[in-house]
Design an enzyme around this catalytic site. Sequence first.
Site, short mmCIF file in Angstrom:
data_model
loop_
_atom_site.label_atom_id
_atom_site.label_comp_id
_atom_site.label_asym_id
_atom_site.label_seq_id
_atom_site.Cartn_x
_atom_site.Cartn_y
_atom_site.Cartn_z
N GLY A 36 74.00 68.41 18.09
CA GLY A 36 74.10 67.46 16.99
C GLY A 36 74.79 66.17 17.40
O GLY A 36 74.76 65.77 18.56
N VAL A 70 77.82 65.52 17.72
CA VAL A 70 78.90 65.68 18.69
C VAL A 70 78.37 66.27 19.99
O VAL A 70 78.59 65.71 21.08
CB VAL A 70 80.03 66.56 18.10
CG1 VAL A 70 81.03 66.96 19.18
CG2 VAL A 70 80.73 65.81 17.00
N GLY A 71 77.67 67.41 19.89
CA GLY A 71 77.21 68.09 21.10
C GLY A 71 76.35 67.20 21.98
O GLY A 71 76.56 67.13 23.20
N ALA A 74 92.79 63.55 8.37
CA ALA A 74 93.47 63.36 7.08
C ALA A 74 94.22 62.02 7.08
O ALA A 74 94.15 61.27 6.10
CB ALA A 74 94.44 64.52 6.83
N CYS A 80 82.62 64.35 7.88
CA CYS A 80 83.86 65.05 8.22
C CYS A 80 85.08 64.78 7.36
O CYS A 80 85.81 65.72 7.05
CB CYS A 80 84.19 64.79 9.68
SG CYS A 80 83.00 65.61 10.75
N VAL A 123 78.84 73.56 16.86
CA VAL A 123 77.94 73.73 15.71
C VAL A 123 78.61 73.17 14.46
O VAL A 123 79.80 72.85 14.46
CB VAL A 123 77.56 75.23 15.50
CG1 VAL A 123 76.84 75.76 16.72
CG2 VAL A 123 78.79 76.06 15.18
N ASN A 124 77.82 73.03 13.40
CA ASN A 124 78.35 72.46 12.17
C ASN A 124 79.27 73.44 11.46
O ASN A 124 79.08 74.66 11.52
CB ASN A 124 77.20 72.00 11.25
CG ASN A 124 76.00 72.91 11.30
OD1 ASN A 124 75.71 73.53 12.32
ND2 ASN A 124 75.31 73.03 10.18
N GLN A 157 85.80 64.17 4.21
CA GLN A 157 85.95 64.97 2.99
C GLN A 157 86.04 66.45 3.32
O GLN A 157 86.92 67.16 2.84
CB GLN A 157 84.78 64.67 2.05
CG GLN A 157 84.77 65.58 0.85
CD GLN A 157 83.89 65.04 -0.25
OE1 GLN A 157 84.00 63.90 -0.68
NE2 GLN A 157 83.01 65.87 -0.73
N PHE A 205 87.16 63.52 18.93
CA PHE A 205 87.67 62.44 18.08
C PHE A 205 86.71 61.26 18.00
O PHE A 205 87.07 60.21 17.45
CB PHE A 205 89.04 61.97 18.59
CG PHE A 205 90.10 63.04 18.48
CD1 PHE A 205 90.72 63.29 17.27
CD2 PHE A 205 90.46 63.79 19.58
CE1 PHE A 205 91.69 64.29 17.16
CE2 PHE A 205 91.43 64.79 19.48
CZ PHE A 205 92.05 65.04 18.27
#
Length: 463
Positions: free
Chosen positions: A12, A14-15, A226, A277, A91-92, A279, A163
């Site tokens: 995805g 990131v991967g 956050a 991400c 993975v998600n 939320q 990140f």
Amino acid sequence: MKITKICCIGAGYVGGPTMAVIAQKCPQIQVTVVDLNAERIAAWNDENVNNIPIYEPGLDAIVGEARGRNLFFSTDVDKAIAESQIIFISVNTPTKTYGKGKGMAADLKYIELCARQIARVAKDNKIVVEKSTLPVRTAEAIKSILDNTGNGVQFQILSNPEFLAEGTAVQDLLNPDRILIGGDATEEGRKAIQALVDVYANWVPEDKILTTNVWSSELSKLTANAFLAQRISSINAMSELCEKTGADVNEVAKAIGMDSRIGSKFLKASVGFGGSCFQKDILNLVYIAKSYGLNEVADYWEQVIIMNDHQKKRFSNNIVQTLYNTVSDKKIAFLGWAFKKDTNDTRESAAIYVADDLINEHAKIAVYDPKVSNKKILDDLNYLETRTAANNASSISSFTDPYEACQNAHAIAVLTEWDEFITYDWQKIYDSMQKPAFVFDGRNLLNGPNLEAIGFVYQAVGS
Ligand code: NAD
Ligand code: UGA
């Protein structure tokens, strides 16, 4: 340990980019990215690198360079696991939509499936790396699954959160602020950490590679997101106060950002943050805090989400109110649908919620986004299940030409800060619109005085 083969489960946002950069920077390592989604893998393997499934500036060139040399995309998950010394799980981890923790907790079913698959397939020792964003102490659950396989294989579990931000993924991966690796303090744990440090050290200066215990690493990722989201909700809260008092949020942001303790980044008022991400991770943090009985901690962070929902809502309310309290059958042009510029990702984009509100008011939405397809826009709206797919289809349309999207519109709403919007022929757009012609700039992107000189009624966030 000399690492020559790694794989990543999950091709995805990131991967894909992360492994492409590792492959580019470590030609001595064979990198295989696997996914259950055959269509996605086929797109990663498309001969034309312009057709890879994720749009990120610079990614096509890196994939073009490494693919077929030491970067491979495949659906054969078992083979990749069997061959690799290091297995990244990317993975998600979406918010749960059912059962206990519904709407708050992270859904770890995909993570667990990966752990079980690794446990079943692995016939020699492996380092398993959590690349996905996970609740603190997830490594414990993964370890428990892996250690009960009966194959007699040793697993080391590392936490190595990512990140990168979308739209700047390649730059973020090439020049990260830091690489965080959490692992066990045992000798085997230290060896595993070092093996992963050595991979990153191919291009990241060692003083930027931080090693911690697993729990600190897992929690640092949720904490970072956050804090970042909190800054946006903080400035957005101020934007509403600015609108009431005659202060200008851009000026306030600049003034406070020059304080080196505060810093100038991430203080841009907007229609509200989106993305897959912020939320999800904050809701997860709130859930974790509650599960330990830390209600004040939970309430504190939940307010970041409440503020963000309010910001989206008040943007759509303001459009309705300004257009004489009715948008029924009025064409509202949306410039942008992606959750930020330079990405084709629309997950949790503010545009979806603003459109949904306006369609409830019977508006007709016309979208132009340089990277988002009509199908994606409809899928995003249908996912909310506010009304039938047929109703959505008759309420929203998308255009490949921005001037057409804006033609005859009563108002334009800027939902994404794509650079190209600034360069448009705004006189031409004005001439083609209904009058008075309104612009609601949800990104404070456009030059307000210039638009007002043309004749637009221009409204930005926080001024
Ligand atoms: P994504 O949905 O784009 O990709 C995840 C992929 O994993 C999908 O293609 C899916 O088919 C695949 N997958 C799921 N289960 C699988 C299985 N059992 N076997 C093989 N493939 C499987 O998600 P993403 O945006 O890449 O995010 C992945 C993780 O990284 C999440 O935990 C997210 O919080 C975190 N993260 C995301 C970003 C970002 O910018 N998107 C940044 C940092 C961290
Ligand atoms: C964010 C973090 O920035 C990454 O560090 C993290 O890895 C990632 O989440 C993740 O864990 O998924 P991302 O969501 O891709 O990255 O993009 P951001 O640049 O953080 O933007 C998020 C949202 O906030 C966007 O909708 C953006 O428009 C909005 N935003 C950002 C603002 O409204 N104002 C700002 O000042 C900054």
